[in-house]
Design an enzyme around this catalytic site. Structure first.
Site, mmCIF file in Angstrom:
data_model
loop_
_atom_site.group_PDB
_atom_site.id
_atom_site.type_symbol
_atom_site.label_atom_id
_atom_site.label_comp_id
_atom_site.label_asym_id
_atom_site.label_seq_id
_atom_site.Cartn_x
_atom_site.Cartn_y
_atom_site.Cartn_z
ATOM 1 N N SER A 91 0.857 -1.188 0.000
ATOM 2 C CA SER A 91 0.000 0.000 0.000
ATOM 3 C C SER A 91 0.887 1.229 0.000
ATOM 4 O O SER A 91 2.048 1.177 0.423
ATOM 5 C CB SER A 91 -0.893 0.007 1.242
ATOM 6 N N TYR A 104 -1.217 -1.446 10.839
ATOM 7 C CA TYR A 104 -1.494 -1.675 9.421
ATOM 8 C C TYR A 104 -0.394 -1.062 8.565
ATOM 9 O O TYR A 104 0.163 -1.715 7.665
ATOM 10 C CB TYR A 104 -2.850 -1.080 9.042
#
Length: 231
Positions: A91, A104
């Site tokens: 990401s 995360y």
């Protein structure tokens, strides 16, 4: 048009030994895994001390540990055949600090570093590892993890479709790109002219605003865009 058969193997990747069991099952079905896509992942929004430890541990296992295990288990078979690809779906979160979703972001940083390092080790084997950096994609992640309303409210401006993201990721993987950035830098390519510039600008302003106003962090600095060689 080519037709391929999809075989579904339901697996809870948060459970101990899940990766090894998945590999064993694919072997029992005589499946030749030439492309491994590490795309499983989830998160839970909230400050580090407010999210239950068990949830943080599961995020760490599913987003990072299992991906590493599957790479370690499948790559020897690919190297032995002199061909294969691994797609690690990280990401743009890998490039910035993630207060409110700290674990995360950390898992995506781990996955990015792992993929780029292993890819360098695999030079000359016919096997490559591509690290994919999607931006905000229409997958339901933000709603599922109880993301702040400021982010969810801006999603129509930020998102690309999952089909577009997948198509770009597949092309990048088959081209053996080291880094395939579909996020901040790619925002300039999602629409022509001034609209694209506004799109990228609003993404950047939103991220900076959340980090600055809530956590008093400095504005983020994004790395380089798509890379063909090196790390």
């Amino acid at each position: 048009m080519s037709i391929c058969e999809a075989q579904v193997i339901p697996t809870d990747l948060a459970l101990p030994g899940a990766a090894a069991e998945l590999v064993k099952e694919t072997q029992s079905r005589s499946l030749d895994i030439s492309i491994l896509v590490n795309n499983a992942g989830f998160s839970r929004a909230g400050d580090f001390l407010d999210v239950p430890f068990a949830t943080l541990a599961d995020v760490l296992v599913v987003n990072s540990q299992v991906c590493m295990e599957l790479m370690r288990l499948y790559l020897p078979f690919m190297v032995a055949r002199d061909r294969g690809h691994v797609m690690n779906v990280a990401s743009v979160a890998a490039a910035i600090p993630g207060p409110g979703m700290a674990v995360y972001h950390a898992t995506k940083s781990f996955l990015s570093s792992l993929g780029r390092g292993v890819n360098a080790e695999l030079r000359g084997t016919g096997v490559s590892v591509t690290t994919v950096w999607p931006g905000s994609t229409a997958t339901g992640l933000f709603e599922a993890c109880n993301a702040p309303r400021a982010i969810i409210g801006c999603l129509p401006v930020m998102v690309q479709t999952s089909q577009d993201a997948a198509s770009q990721a597949v092309r990048g993987t088959l081209a053996a790109r080291v880094l395939c950035d579909l996020g901040y830098h790619s925002a300039l390519q999602l629409a022509p002219g001034a609209h694209a510039t506004a799109h990228a600008g609003r993404v950047r302003v939103l991220v900076d605003a959340i980090l600055l106003e809530r956590y008093a962090l400095e504005p983020v600095s994004f790395g380089s865009a798509n890379e063909q060689g090196g790390f």
